[in-house]
Design a protein around this motif. Sequence first.
Motif, short mmCIF file in Angstrom:
data_model
loop_
_atom_site.label_atom_id
_atom_site.label_comp_id
_atom_site.label_asym_id
_atom_site.label_seq_id
_atom_site.Cartn_x
_atom_site.Cartn_y
_atom_site.Cartn_z
N UNK A 144 -3.11 1.71 0.44
CA UNK A 144 -1.88 1.01 0.78
C UNK A 144 -1.24 1.63 2.03
N UNK A 145 -1.28 2.95 2.10
CA UNK A 145 -0.69 3.65 3.24
C UNK A 145 -1.36 3.25 4.55
N UNK A 146 -2.64 2.95 4.50
CA UNK A 146 -3.34 2.57 5.74
C UNK A 146 -2.66 1.38 6.41
N UNK A 147 -1.99 0.54 5.64
CA UNK A 147 -1.29 -0.62 6.19
C UNK A 147 0.04 -0.26 6.85
N UNK A 148 0.70 0.79 6.38
CA UNK A 148 2.03 1.16 6.89
C UNK A 148 2.01 2.42 7.75
N UNK A 149 0.84 2.97 7.99
CA UNK A 149 0.76 4.23 8.74
C UNK A 149 1.33 4.10 10.15
N UNK A 150 1.14 2.97 10.79
CA UNK A 150 1.69 2.77 12.14
C UNK A 150 3.21 2.83 12.15
N UNK A 151 3.82 2.19 11.18
CA UNK A 151 5.27 2.21 11.09
C UNK A 151 5.76 3.62 10.77
N UNK A 152 5.09 4.29 9.86
CA UNK A 152 5.44 5.67 9.50
C UNK A 152 5.38 6.56 10.73
N UNK B 183 8.94 -3.01 -0.49
CA UNK B 183 8.89 -4.30 0.21
C UNK B 183 8.10 -4.18 1.51
N UNK B 184 8.32 -3.10 2.25
CA UNK B 184 7.61 -2.88 3.51
C UNK B 184 6.11 -2.74 3.25
N UNK B 185 5.75 -1.98 2.23
CA UNK B 185 4.33 -1.82 1.89
C UNK B 185 3.69 -3.16 1.55
N UNK B 186 4.39 -3.96 0.77
CA UNK B 186 3.85 -5.27 0.43
C UNK B 186 3.70 -6.15 1.67
N UNK B 187 4.70 -6.14 2.54
CA UNK B 187 4.65 -6.93 3.77
C UNK B 187 3.44 -6.56 4.62
N UNK B 188 3.27 -5.27 4.89
CA UNK B 188 2.18 -4.83 5.74
C UNK B 188 0.82 -5.02 5.07
N UNK B 189 0.74 -4.79 3.78
CA UNK B 189 -0.54 -4.96 3.08
C UNK B 189 -0.97 -6.41 3.08
#
Length: 149
Positions: free
Chosen positions: A79-87, A24-30
Amino acid sequence: MSEKKFEELHKLYDNSKVGSLVQEICEYYATQDDYEDNSYQDEIEPPEIVESIYLLFCIQSREQILDELSIVQKKYPDLYSSVSGMHNTLLINMDYRTLEKSCGQKIADHAKDTTLEEVLNHADSYARSSESLSVAVDKFYTWLHTRSK
């Protein structure tokens, strides 16, 4: 959303090693990456509240979430490029209590007549009593919407 991110998101949903909250988080950020001219402001919650809620629930099972985000990093780089900040936020904040208080306070400030303690207690309660963190997030939103300004 780019075709590559879209394909990776579909593959991510088929990966049993990545839980529903991280999906869900990946979809949100993407999808948020594709908003132009602040059109995301039409969403029910402002991005800083959504992101604080996601972080608050990721903290509830931090090691598992970090493992799942590492899988996203290795197998789904676009996909990770979108959530890397949160990670990175989760990785950097080894003392999760400071991050938890910061996220909780943003949520409390957003809600009407709500304290940090209430936010943290509800997050903890829902995380413990729900079959998944994704379900816990849904329950938290239901509670939060009863507190909205």
